[in-house]
Design an enzyme around this catalytic site. Sequence first.
Site, mmCIF file in Angstrom:
data_model
loop_
_atom_site.group_PDB
_atom_site.id
_atom_site.type_symbol
_atom_site.label_atom_id
_atom_site.label_comp_id
_atom_site.label_asym_id
_atom_site.label_seq_id
_atom_site.Cartn_x
_atom_site.Cartn_y
_atom_site.Cartn_z
ATOM 1 C CG ASP A 1 4.505 -14.932 -2.069
ATOM 2 O OD1 ASP A 1 5.052 -14.106 -2.823
ATOM 3 O OD2 ASP A 1 4.998 -16.040 -1.801
ATOM 4 C CD1 TRP B 1 4.004 -4.766 -6.635
ATOM 5 C CD2 TRP B 1 3.413 -3.219 -5.122
ATOM 6 N NE1 TRP B 1 3.608 -3.639 -7.324
ATOM 7 C CE2 TRP B 1 3.245 -2.682 -6.419
ATOM 8 C CE3 TRP B 1 3.095 -2.425 -4.024
ATOM 9 C CZ2 TRP B 1 2.774 -1.393 -6.631
ATOM 10 C CZ3 TRP B 1 2.626 -1.128 -4.225
ATOM 11 C CH2 TRP B 1 2.471 -0.637 -5.526
ATOM 12 N N PRO B 2 7.301 -5.846 -4.853
ATOM 13 C CG PRO B 2 8.956 -4.859 -3.531
ATOM 14 C CD PRO B 2 7.534 -5.297 -3.505
ATOM 15 C CE1 TYR C 1 5.436 -13.477 -7.493
ATOM 16 C CE2 TYR C 1 5.694 -12.146 -5.507
ATOM 17 C CZ TYR C 1 5.556 -13.382 -6.114
ATOM 18 O OH TYR C 1 5.565 -14.520 -5.357
ATOM 19 C CG ASP D 1 11.643 -17.147 -3.729
ATOM 20 O OD1 ASP D 1 11.269 -15.961 -3.647
ATOM 21 O OD2 ASP D 1 10.864 -18.114 -3.783
HETATM 22 C C1 GLA Z 1 7.417 -17.269 -3.068
HETATM 23 C C2 GLA Z 1 8.119 -16.504 -1.967
HETATM 24 C C3 GLA Z 1 8.869 -17.478 -1.050
HETATM 25 C C4 GLA Z 1 7.883 -18.471 -0.472
HETATM 26 C C5 GLA Z 1 7.149 -19.187 -1.596
HETATM 27 C C6 GLA Z 1 6.031 -20.075 -1.091
HETATM 28 O O1 GLA Z 1 8.303 -17.869 -3.950
HETATM 29 O O2 GLA Z 1 9.020 -15.560 -2.481
HETATM 30 O O3 GLA Z 1 9.524 -16.779 -0.014
HETATM 31 O O4 GLA Z 1 6.982 -17.818 0.383
HETATM 32 O O5 GLA Z 1 6.566 -18.260 -2.508
HETATM 33 O O6 GLA Z 1 5.388 -20.754 -2.114
#
Ligand code: GLA
Length: 444
Positions: free
Chosen positions: A181, A214-215, A217, A245
């Site tokens: 992550d 990476w992408p 973010y 997400d």
């Molecule tokens: C980010 C990721 C999620 C998950 C959470 C865990 O938001 O995109 O898929 O892994 O972190 O904290």
Amino acid sequence: MEKSHLQKILTFPLKYHSTNRNFRRMKLSSALLAIVASLSYAKKDGQALSPPMGWMSWQRYVCETDCETYPDSCISENLYMKATDLLVSEGYLDAGYSQVSIDDCWSTQERDDNGDQQANPDRFPSGLKALGDYMHNAGVKFGFYSDIGTHTCGGYLGMKGNFQRDIDKFVSWGIDYLKLDGCYEDIAEMHDDYTEVSKILDASGRDIVFSCSWPAYVNNHGEDNDGEILQTLSEICHTWRNFDDVADSWNSVSSIIDYWARNTTDIPFVQVSGPGSWNDADMLMVGNNGLSLSEERTQFALYAIFASPLFLSTDLTKVSPESKAILQNREIISVNQDQSQQGIVLSDISNDPDWWVNVRTFGRALSDGTYAVVLQNYGNMGPYVNIKFDVSLLSQIGASVTTESQYTMRNLYTGKDVEGTFTGDEFVVPVESSSVEMFIVTLA
Ligand code: GLA
């Protein structure tokens, strides 16, 4: 006449014109790209030739650490052992879901006296090596999670400053996949840090599929980007999360689908996909509470067109027979797993001829010379729309077709061939709102 697959590979991407110098070479097919890439540092190591498939805890189980109140759903070895058992006993492993993935919140808040990361001993009393062995004994791969920054998104330990040490530790636990992550990391350092971890993984002596966040973010999820990040990603990672997400709602899933639909006109986004490098649309919500059956079918069919990794994130004891049939639809899984570039939007008709008519046609050229097609009614008013399929649209994905070409259709949700042979735009199918129909098109 239909082109041979090799002809298709060689000609399909050439119709695109990129003015970006960094992407001139991306005009080559993925097959040729592999040859070019092998001249420089590139993660074409024979892994993830198809999009990874498995079960991942995050969306359904998030970061619940109170095992007294939530003994069946807290992040603990029990949760992952149970998921492993159910993956096998409920037929998911046989269908291709080959991995169980730990996500955030598995570690302690501090490193041990040696400076190593360790699993929370109350929730993982047997330790992660034992958990990995448990999965491996069941024939399941061990998916793992960490963060390239100082902390994970949930505030647990990250890898920053300890890349070699942490990978050594994870390798000793037997991991087969690492989702890395991007929280608590300077975006400007992501290029170098993800590249460094990729090299360490390559030198680790263990096959580990590398998933990079990476992408997800970068500014505007890379939609304004010229493709440079995607090019790097395709060289150092096997898969990467591009967008927000996923949550258990149609709002969330349809926003992901819309992002994909928008970006299939962005050539780098499509061209970096192929064996060993996949855009990741995030977890499947099929089997949870937030989607109707039509919406579940839509997510599953389109993830096959997108060639996205397929990760369930659901309580496998609660999946209805209808949702399970979607998740284990072998023909759609085989479209997803095809070792070819991801599909694109072939047509998008919005508010036409009436404001409630909003339909898209997606297509993906498959390695056996057939085409997977999804007809999506993304309108949310009215009972259904008759969607016309025009075979000449397939020219956009390498088919040699005209408005007079003939074809047959196989419906992947009924599992039946549609009777008859069609010409041009003769094929019409009613598609309910917020739903899809999915076909394999074989040119006659
Ligand atoms: C980010 C990721 C999620 C998950 C959470 C865990 O938001 O995109 O898929 O892994 O972190 O904290």
